[in-house]
Motif scaffolding. Structure first.
Motif, short mmCIF file in Angstrom:
data_model
loop_
_atom_site.label_atom_id
_atom_site.label_comp_id
_atom_site.label_asym_id
_atom_site.label_seq_id
_atom_site.Cartn_x
_atom_site.Cartn_y
_atom_site.Cartn_z
N GLY A 146 0.82 -1.22 0.00
CA GLY A 146 0.00 0.00 0.00
C GLY A 146 0.85 1.27 0.00
O GLY A 146 0.57 2.22 -0.72
N LEU A 147 1.90 1.25 0.79
CA LEU A 147 2.73 2.46 0.89
C LEU A 147 3.74 2.54 -0.25
O LEU A 147 4.05 3.64 -0.73
CB LEU A 147 3.44 2.51 2.25
CG LEU A 147 2.49 2.69 3.45
CD1 LEU A 147 3.26 2.58 4.77
CD2 LEU A 147 1.77 4.03 3.39
N ASP A 149 3.28 1.40 -3.27
CA ASP A 149 2.50 1.78 -4.46
C ASP A 149 1.44 2.82 -4.06
O ASP A 149 0.29 2.72 -4.44
CB ASP A 149 1.83 0.52 -5.04
CG ASP A 149 1.04 0.84 -6.31
OD1 ASP A 149 1.46 1.71 -7.08
OD2 ASP A 149 -0.02 0.21 -6.50
N GLY A 150 1.83 3.81 -3.27
CA GLY A 150 0.89 4.84 -2.81
C GLY A 150 1.17 6.15 -3.50
O GLY A 150 1.00 6.27 -4.71
N THR A 151 1.62 7.13 -2.72
CA THR A 151 2.00 8.42 -3.29
C THR A 151 3.49 8.42 -3.59
O THR A 151 4.21 7.49 -3.20
CB THR A 151 1.73 9.55 -2.29
OG1 THR A 151 2.50 9.28 -1.11
CG2 THR A 151 0.26 9.65 -1.92
N SER A 154 5.23 8.40 -0.20
CA SER A 154 5.23 7.12 0.52
C SER A 154 6.13 6.11 -0.18
O SER A 154 6.83 5.34 0.47
CB SER A 154 3.80 6.59 0.70
OG SER A 154 3.25 6.11 -0.50
N ARG B 312 -1.32 7.88 5.79
CA ARG B 312 -2.75 7.87 5.45
C ARG B 312 -2.93 8.22 3.96
O ARG B 312 -3.70 7.57 3.25
CB ARG B 312 -3.52 8.86 6.33
CG ARG B 312 -3.50 8.49 7.82
CD ARG B 312 -4.44 9.36 8.65
NE ARG B 312 -4.15 10.78 8.57
CZ ARG B 312 -3.25 11.42 9.31
NH1 ARG B 312 -2.57 10.77 10.24
NH2 ARG B 312 -3.05 12.71 9.16
N ASP B 313 -2.21 9.23 3.51
CA ASP B 313 -2.30 9.62 2.09
C ASP B 313 -1.86 8.48 1.18
O ASP B 313 -2.49 8.22 0.15
CB ASP B 313 -1.43 10.85 1.81
CG ASP B 313 -1.99 12.11 2.46
OD1 ASP B 313 -3.15 12.06 2.93
OD2 ASP B 313 -1.27 13.13 2.51
N GLY B 314 -0.77 7.84 1.55
CA GLY B 314 -0.24 6.75 0.73
C GLY B 314 -1.23 5.61 0.61
O GLY B 314 -1.48 5.10 -0.49
N LEU B 315 -1.81 5.21 1.75
CA LEU B 315 -2.74 4.08 1.73
C LEU B 315 -4.02 4.44 0.96
O LEU B 315 -4.56 3.60 0.22
CB LEU B 315 -3.07 3.61 3.15
CG LEU B 315 -1.87 3.00 3.91
CD1 LEU B 315 -2.25 2.69 5.36
CD2 LEU B 315 -1.34 1.73 3.23
N ALA B 317 -4.17 6.63 -1.52
CA ALA B 317 -3.79 6.68 -2.94
C ALA B 317 -3.73 5.27 -3.51
O ALA B 317 -4.18 5.00 -4.62
CB ALA B 317 -2.44 7.39 -3.11
N HIS B 318 -3.19 4.35 -2.73
CA HIS B 318 -3.10 2.97 -3.20
C HIS B 318 -4.50 2.38 -3.40
O HIS B 318 -4.76 1.70 -4.39
CB HIS B 318 -2.32 2.11 -2.21
CG HIS B 318 -2.25 0.67 -2.60
ND1 HIS B 318 -1.49 0.24 -3.66
CD2 HIS B 318 -2.88 -0.43 -2.11
CE1 HIS B 318 -1.64 -1.07 -3.80
NE2 HIS B 318 -2.48 -1.51 -2.88
#
Lengths: 252, 330
Positions: A146-147, A149-151, A154, B312-315, B317-318
């Protein structure tokens, strides 16, 4: 090295890994990025401390009738046998979860093998711990994906975490005399034999996380044989052992 | 109970004549002990008051992790460490149920969190006191959870369905925590002279702050009548405080510890203990932000939230990418 000496070292390695990692994870209490993570981190730490009680409990029995608490709270750093990976500081949440994932992957494979150990006590502990660790791996793996492949941020943080921690991975797969003795007795596998399965497992997850595995296979060593821990372990023990050391003989 | 000084919205208790037909029907349901559910009509003030109360309770569970977390890494045995971890994990879970209950009233967890972080919403004053020695962890379980249970047990019957159901679940775990806390401090009280000293020191520091948990005396309690008519407050502050003192003093005596109140004595005529009031100016100071740990507690929560933003943003976005990929694959 006698069989008993090797067996004790093996148990300390298992128990110290879970003890030290459980301690590190518990440092997050109340400070996680989101409430669900506070709960999950506390739960992971709790599982690891429970496993510690089993491993060090058995180690203490063999080591002249000591208790798991004696071993956890009254040994100095040089007697600890955990891999260096679990004692490195938490860093940001990304590093904590990456460390967890890199450890969980090894832990789940190791426990899977230990479930068929020739020693019934080991097989029993492994069976119990394995259920918990399967869940740990699922969760840490999902979070790494998740992290990763997030922003952009991340992703960068997870890549940095992987690069920082990667040199600590190799130690989990080094064979020594203790391992040879355990393998000969059918008690535990040779760590090096787990490496292919490990590489396949993490390779799959890290690819999904769009993260790049560092090429170097350099490995920091010295934790699981106690030859040279990091500077961080002493500080961790100072905190963990303080009450037992300051008030010897008290029961809590 | 971890909600104090919850200001009831509205202009106070209405007579039946002043109520609209809808309000009368609503009050009749409450009087008949019929639960109010999220989709039912409810007065705006009832909704607003419940959001304040449940939100404050949820925030208290979250901030309450900090004083206990302060000792997790120093717990003296593996078993004590495991018990404390399990307890703190339960508390985070209580926070989660309560935020969910509040969400049924139309306020999101993020909105409530933001109000905690910028100081618009409060949490219980008790968590602004420090945990200074290991016996404090026992004292928190024994006294703080004990005081919380006093208020939460009656709230299992509160009029708002989701809140009542959350309370039923929470009470089961809280009473377990209280027994564990008492066991931890008992071990200290029966231990070495140094351990006894820790236990007494913990009781000295936590006694009056625990009494403050019930809120100010009934004379000063604002708008209680309306909250009681709505059954979101079941007993008065002073009733509960008395009940807590009556229950706790014999427990302290059993431990051989001294309650730090020279005026504490059994009153045969009343059938209750007489006791000193807590230092109310101190209580109001703590509420205003001047307790020993207010600044640290709020700073710790803000830091956790700010540091966690990228996670939180990363999760999120995923999650979006994954949904988009799934849609594209269909």
């Amino acid at each position: 090295m006698t069989r008993d000496e090797a067996f004790l070292q093996f148990l300390l390695r298992m128990g110290d890994n879970t003890l030290i990692l459980g301690h590190r994870v518990s440092e997050w209490c109340g400070h996680a990025p989101v409430l669900e993570e506070d709960i999950a981190l506390a739960n992971t730490a709790l599982d690891l401390i429970g496993q510690t009680q089993m491993w060090l409990g058995l180690a203490g029995e063999i080591d002249g009738g000591k208790s798991a608490d004696d071993l956890a709270f009254l040994r100095d750093a040089w007697d600890f046998r955990n891999v260096l990976l679990v004692e490195v500081p938490n860093g940001d949440f990304g590093r904590t979860l990456m460390r967890q994932f890199l450890f969980d992957a090894w832990h789940s494979i190791m426990l899977g093998r230990l479930m068929t150990s020739s020693d019934a006590r080991i097989a029993g502990i492994a069976a119990k711990a394995s259920k918990e660790v399967t869940y740990h791996l699922e969760r840490s793996g999902d979070t790494v994906v998740g992290l990763g492949d997030g922003t952009e941020e991340s992703h960068a943080r997870m890549q940095a975490a992987l690069e920082y921690l990667w040199p600590y991975v190799g130690e989990m797969f080094v064979n020594d005399d203790v391992d040879a003795e355990m393998a000969k007795a059918g008690i535990a596998p040779n760590p090096a034999d787990l490496r292919d399965e490990y590489d396949a497992l993490i390779g799959h997850v890290l690819a999904e996380a769009t993260l790049t595995l560092p090429e170097s296979r350099f490995a920091h060593k010295g934790g699981r044989d106690g030859r040279m821990h990091t500077e961080h372990l002493g500080h961790l023990l100072t905190q963990m052992q303080w009450l037992q050391r300051a008030y010897p003989g008290a029961t809590w | 109970m971890y909600a104090q000084m919850v200001k009831t919205a509205g202009k106070g208790l209405k007579t039946r004549e002043d109520m609209s037909d809808q309000e009368r029907a609503f009050q009749d349901k409450i009087d008949a002990d019929i639960k109010i559910e999220p989709k039912d009509w409810m007065p705006d003030d009832y909704r607003a008051t419940l959001i304040r109360q449940i939100g404050q309770h949820a925030h208290s569970e979250i901030v309450g992790q900090l004083p206990e977390g302060n000792w997790i890494t120093r717990a003296p045995t593996l078993e004590r460490k495991a018990i404390l971890l399990a307890k703190v994990q339960d508390e985070a879970g209580h926070g989660l149920y309560l935020y969910c209950a509040a969400e049924t009233l139309g306020v999101s967890r993020d909105e409530l969190t933001q109000m905690l972080l910028d100081g618009r919403m409060k949490y219980s004053s008790i968590f602004n006191y420090p945990t200074l020695n290991w016996a404090d962890i026992g004292a928190v379980g024994w006294l703080v959870d004990g005081a919380a249970i006093m208020n939460q047990v009656p709230l299992q019957r509160t009029s708002y369905g989701p809140y009542s159901r959350a309370m039923i679940r929470i009470c089961k775990e809280e009473s377990f925590h209280q027994r564990q806390g008492y066991d931890a401090i008992r071990k200290m009280a029966e231990g070495t002279p140094e351990q006894r000293r820790m236990a007494q020191d913990a009781l000295n520091r936590f006694w009056f702050p625990s009494l403050m948990m019930f809120g100010p005396s009934d004379k000063e309690s604002v708008h209680s009548a309306q909250s009681m008519a709505w059954k979101i407050k079941i007993n008065s502050n002073d009733e509960l405080r008395q009940k807590f003192v009556d229950q706790t003093v014999p427990q302290a005596e059993y431990l051989g510890l001294t309650v730090p109140d020279p005026d504490l004595k059994w009153n045969e005529d009343r059938g209750h203990y007489d006791f000193s009031e807590p230092d109310w100016p101190e209580f109001f100071d703590v509420l205003k932000g001047n307790g020993p740990c207010n600044t640290e507690r709020l700073a710790a929560r803000n830091k956790a939230w700010d540091d966690g933003k990228w996670v939180r943003d990363g999760l999120l976005a995923h999650g979006r990418k994954k949904r988009a990929r799934n849609l594209a694959a269909e």
